[in-house]
Design a protein around this motif. Structure first.
Motif, PDB file in Angstrom:
ATOM      1  N   PRO A  50       2.965  31.889  18.380  1.00 56.59           N
ATOM      2  CA  PRO A  50       3.001  32.332  19.534  1.00 56.59           C
ATOM      3  C   PRO A  50       3.075  33.944  20.170  1.00 56.59           C
ATOM      4  O   PRO A  50       2.922  33.589  21.128  1.00 56.59           O
ATOM      5  CB  PRO A  50       3.923  31.189  20.309  1.00 56.59           C
ATOM      6  N   HIS A  51       3.503  34.206  18.947  1.00 57.88           N
ATOM      7  CA  HIS A  51       3.924  36.047  19.477  1.00 57.88           C
ATOM      8  C   HIS A  51       3.024  36.868  20.374  1.00 57.88           C
ATOM      9  O   HIS A  51       2.948  36.989  21.160  1.00 57.88           O
ATOM     10  CB  HIS A  51       5.163  36.532  18.242  1.00 57.88           C
ATOM     11  N   ALA A  52       1.813  36.535  19.784  1.00 56.30           N
ATOM     12  CA  ALA A  52       0.982  37.630  20.236  1.00 56.30           C
ATOM     13  C   ALA A  52       0.733  36.784  21.562  1.00 56.30           C
ATOM     14  O   ALA A  52       0.575  37.702  22.608  1.00 56.30           O
ATOM     15  CB  ALA A  52       0.290  38.193  20.086  1.00 56.30           C
ATOM     16  N   GLU A  53      -0.257  35.989  21.835  1.00 53.88           N
ATOM     17  CA  GLU A  53      -0.419  35.496  22.974  1.00 53.88           C
ATOM     18  C   GLU A  53       0.823  35.320  23.891  1.00 53.88           C
ATOM     19  O   GLU A  53       0.695  35.545  24.973  1.00 53.88           O
ATOM     20  CB  GLU A  53      -0.399  32.943  22.755  1.00 53.88           C
ATOM     21  N   ALA A  58       1.835  36.267  29.473  1.00 48.97           N
ATOM     22  CA  ALA A  58       2.763  35.807  29.779  1.00 48.97           C
ATOM     23  C   ALA A  58       4.157  37.217  30.129  1.00 48.97           C
ATOM     24  O   ALA A  58       4.063  37.474  31.354  1.00 48.97           O
ATOM     25  CB  ALA A  58       3.969  34.850  29.319  1.00 48.97           C
ATOM     26  N   VAL A  59       4.247  38.045  29.186  1.00 48.23           N
ATOM     27  CA  VAL A  59       5.080  39.507  29.639  1.00 48.23           C
ATOM     28  C   VAL A  59       4.151  40.056  29.697  1.00 48.23           C
ATOM     29  O   VAL A  59       5.130  41.140  31.024  1.00 48.23           O
ATOM     30  CB  VAL A  59       5.138  38.919  27.741  1.00 48.23           C
ATOM     31  N   LYS A  60       3.309  40.693  28.718  1.00 42.89           N
ATOM     32  CA  LYS A  60       2.617  41.629  29.314  1.00 42.89           C
ATOM     33  C   LYS A  60       2.078  41.178  31.177  1.00 42.89           C
ATOM     34  O   LYS A  60       2.643  43.157  31.851  1.00 42.89           O
ATOM     35  CB  LYS A  60       0.994  41.917  28.736  1.00 42.89           C
ATOM     36  N   PRO A  61       1.939  40.901  32.042  1.00 44.07           N
ATOM     37  CA  PRO A  61       1.643  40.823  32.945  1.00 44.07           C
ATOM     38  C   PRO A  61       2.865  41.213  34.045  1.00 44.07           C
ATOM     39  O   PRO A  61       2.682  41.723  35.666  1.00 44.07           O
ATOM     40  CB  PRO A  61       1.139  39.555  33.805  1.00 44.07           C
ATOM     41  N   GLU A 247      15.520  52.427  29.174  1.00 43.39           N
ATOM     42  CA  GLU A 247      14.634  51.965  30.050  1.00 43.39           C
ATOM     43  C   GLU A 247      13.646  50.811  29.708  1.00 43.39           C
ATOM     44  O   GLU A 247      13.115  49.524  30.116  1.00 43.39           O
ATOM     45  CB  GLU A 247      14.232  52.346  31.509  1.00 43.39           C
ATOM     46  N   LYS A 248      13.057  51.380  28.714  1.00 47.13           N
ATOM     47  CA  LYS A 248      11.429  50.413  28.611  1.00 47.13           C
ATOM     48  C   LYS A 248      11.923  49.681  27.942  1.00 47.13           C
ATOM     49  O   LYS A 248      11.072  48.000  28.354  1.00 47.13           O
ATOM     50  CB  LYS A 248       9.929  51.156  28.111  1.00 47.13           C
ATOM     51  N   ILE A 249      12.739  48.940  26.843  1.00 41.43           N
ATOM     52  CA  ILE A 249      13.182  48.022  25.873  1.00 41.43           C
ATOM     53  C   ILE A 249      13.881  47.654  26.996  1.00 41.43           C
ATOM     54  O   ILE A 249      13.568  46.131  26.716  1.00 41.43           O
ATOM     55  CB  ILE A 249      14.178  48.789  24.844  1.00 41.43           C
ATOM     56  N   LYS A 250      14.567  48.372  28.074  1.00 39.35           N
ATOM     57  CA  LYS A 250      15.276  46.727  29.070  1.00 39.35           C
ATOM     58  C   LYS A 250      14.263  46.001  29.893  1.00 39.35           C
ATOM     59  O   LYS A 250      14.742  44.852  29.591  1.00 39.35           O
ATOM     60  CB  LYS A 250      16.513  47.767  29.224  1.00 39.35           C
ATOM     61  N   ALA A 251      13.621  46.594  29.969  1.00 37.60           N
ATOM     62  CA  ALA A 251      12.653  46.030  30.811  1.00 37.60           C
ATOM     63  C   ALA A 251      11.733  45.023  30.107  1.00 37.60           C
ATOM     64  O   ALA A 251      11.582  43.698  30.764  1.00 37.60           O
ATOM     65  CB  ALA A 251      11.105  47.106  32.045  1.00 37.60           C
ATOM     66  N   LEU A 252      11.324  45.004  29.157  1.00 40.24           N
ATOM     67  CA  LEU A 252      10.828  43.875  28.335  1.00 40.24           C
ATOM     68  C   LEU A 252      11.773  43.290  27.999  1.00 40.24           C
ATOM     69  O   LEU A 252      11.524  42.055  27.787  1.00 40.24           O
ATOM     70  CB  LEU A 252       9.982  44.948  26.468  1.00 40.24           C
ATOM     71  N   SER A 253      12.860  43.386  27.362  1.00 40.66           N
ATOM     72  CA  SER A 253      14.333  42.231  27.630  1.00 40.66           C
ATOM     73  C   SER A 253      13.806  41.550  28.678  1.00 40.66           C
ATOM     74  O   SER A 253      13.792  39.603  28.118  1.00 40.66           O
ATOM     75  CB  SER A 253      15.310  42.828  26.714  1.00 40.66           C
ATOM     76  N   LYS A 254      14.075  41.743  29.791  1.00 43.41           N
ATOM     77  CA  LYS A 254      14.108  41.153  30.898  1.00 43.41           C
ATOM     78  C   LYS A 254      12.785  40.479  31.831  1.00 43.41           C
ATOM     79  O   LYS A 254      13.322  39.122  31.192  1.00 43.41           O
ATOM     80  CB  LYS A 254      14.518  41.916  31.860  1.00 43.41           C
ATOM     81  N   ALA A 255      11.634  41.217  30.652  1.00 42.49           N
ATOM     82  CA  ALA A 255       9.902  40.314  30.932  1.00 42.49           C
ATOM     83  C   ALA A 255      10.510  38.920  29.722  1.00 42.49           C
ATOM     84  O   ALA A 255       9.723  37.684  30.926  1.00 42.49           O
ATOM     85  CB  ALA A 255       8.982  40.575  31.051  1.00 42.49           C
ATOM     86  N   PRO A 259      12.229  33.658  34.063  1.00 41.97           N
ATOM     87  CA  PRO A 259      11.670  32.510  34.000  1.00 41.97           C
ATOM     88  C   PRO A 259       9.980  31.644  33.887  1.00 41.97           C
ATOM     89  O   PRO A 259       9.596  30.798  32.990  1.00 41.97           O
ATOM     90  CB  PRO A 259      12.377  31.839  35.767  1.00 41.97           C
ATOM     91  N   GLU A 260       9.877  33.052  34.214  1.00 40.85           N
ATOM     92  CA  GLU A 260       7.862  32.790  33.852  1.00 40.85           C
ATOM     93  C   GLU A 260       7.469  32.326  32.859  1.00 40.85           C
ATOM     94  O   GLU A 260       6.619  31.939  32.358  1.00 40.85           O
ATOM     95  CB  GLU A 260       7.321  33.765  34.494  1.00 40.85           C
ATOM     96  N   VAL A 261       7.994  33.595  32.006  1.00 40.68           N
ATOM     97  CA  VAL A 261       8.039  33.502  30.661  1.00 40.68           C
ATOM     98  C   VAL A 261       8.818  31.428  29.537  1.00 40.68           C
ATOM     99  O   VAL A 261       7.549  31.322  28.854  1.00 40.68           O
ATOM    100  CB  VAL A 261       8.663  34.461  29.356  1.00 40.68           C
ATOM    101  N   LYS A 262       9.383  31.722  30.307  1.00 37.64           N
ATOM    102  CA  LYS A 262      10.175  29.795  29.819  1.00 37.64           C
ATOM    103  C   LYS A 262       9.403  28.426  29.998  1.00 37.64           C
ATOM    104  O   LYS A 262       9.162  28.174  29.529  1.00 37.64           O
ATOM    105  CB  LYS A 262      11.466  29.964  30.472  1.00 37.64           C
ATOM    106  N   LYS A 263       8.627  29.095  31.756  1.00 33.67           N
ATOM    107  CA  LYS A 263       7.942  27.837  32.199  1.00 33.67           C
ATOM    108  C   LYS A 263       6.432  28.086  30.841  1.00 33.67           C
ATOM    109  O   LYS A 263       6.017  27.111  30.175  1.00 33.67           O
ATOM    110  CB  LYS A 263       8.179  28.456  33.412  1.00 33.67           C
ATOM    111  N   PHE A 264       6.312  28.964  31.017  1.00 34.45           N
ATOM    112  CA  PHE A 264       4.936  29.561  29.918  1.00 34.45           C
ATOM    113  C   PHE A 264       4.937  28.610  28.680  1.00 34.45           C
ATOM    114  O   PHE A 264       4.080  28.203  28.028  1.00 34.45           O
ATOM    115  CB  PHE A 264       4.366  30.362  29.579  1.00 34.45           C
TER     116      PHE A 264
END
Length: 277
Positions: A50-53, A58-61, A247-255, A259-264
């Motif tokens: 499911p990783h790339a999906e 969910a994460v990219k947007p 900063e970009k890794i922090k942003a990635l980890s946060k995304a 909650p949006e990714v959990k729901k997805f």
């Protein structure tokens, strides 16, 4: 005339120096701009499902709303994503659990680390030949992953189901650590990505959930035995230590842990993939 010529040459020299200075300044700005631009690009490796999906859908947007460009590079094995991360062609990867990463570091003298635990994929036992694990015939063939952490994980499921008994006192186990095998099962070690295609040729097939999902198998519905949800094998975002606090890794980890990714994850995978945050 001679004085005019000297003045003209001097003017040309001053103009040339000015142009060189401007050129150097412009070049510096370009370099700064490129560096700044690189900080807004995240290159991340992942296995297809499911990783790339999860990343693409969910994460990219979420990250694009913050001005990041996310490039998801898909891999179909468990070795190349870590090599690419260690070599610096990836900023992060998302395909493995922590025990696998620790084993990879030990075997390859690398120091890759992680930021967040994202989800658990309960490993399942599948069969085209029996409806229950206990029905497997004497001398039956059981396919398991051949990498150390996932083979150990698979064997522990077989032990939990009462098919074998394993040696104690070892963290990582392989088929040589089976001390009791009443049905004399033949344990066949295969690369994880080959397990779904082996299903028709073996009696039991212990498949990593990402490859099961790729093969249109739902672990929650299609497996005849499933790993406990308290599994320590949560899949992680892996990074190089020196980039962990960028900063970009922090942003990635946060995304990823939003909650949006959990729901997805909960809605798309119906229990086959379980959020671990």
């Amino acid at each position: 005339m001679k004085a005019k010529k000297i003045l003209s040459l001097a003017a040309v020299a001053v103009l040339s120096l000015g142009l060189v200075a401007c050129g150097a300044k412009s070049g510096d700005n370009s370099s700064e701009s490129k560096s700044s631009s690189d900080e807004k690009v995240i290159n991340i490796g992942a296995t297809p499902s499911p990783h790339a999906e999860i990343l693409n859908e969910a994460v990219k947007p979420l990250l694009e709303k913050e001005g990041y460009t996310v490039n998801v590079k898909v891999f179909n094995d468990y070795v190349l994503p870590n090599k690419a991360l260690n070599e610096g062609t990836l900023d992060a990867n998302y395909f493995q659990h922590l025990p696998y990463l620790e084993e990879f570091n030990a075997q390859n003298n690398t120091k890759l680390t992680y930021t967040v635990k994202v989800h658990i994929e309960p490993m399942g036992v599948y069969s085209d030949k029996v409806k229950k694990v206990s029905e497997v015939k004497d001398g039956g063939i059981v396919a398991v992953p051949n990498d150390p952490t996932n083979e150990s994980r698979a064997l522990k499921i077989l032990e939990k189901e009462g098919l074998i008994k394993l040696a104690t006192g070892k963290e990582l186990l392989n088929k040589n650590d089976i001390v009791e095998n009443p049905k004399k099962l033949e344990i066949k070690e295969l690369a994880a990505e080959q397990l779904p295609s082996a299903l028709k040729d073996v009696d039991l097939d212990v498949i990593n959930s990402n490859y099961a999902l790729q093969a249109k198998l739902n672990p929650a519905k299609d497996s005849i035995a499933l790993e406990s949800i308290d599994s320590p094998y949560a899949n992680i975002i892996a990074v190089k230590p020196e980039n962990k606090d960028s900063e970009k890794i922090k942003a990635l980890s946060k995304a990823v842990a939003s909650p949006e990714v959990k729901k997805f994850i909960e809605e798309k995978y119906n229990g086959a993939v379980i959020p671990s945050f």
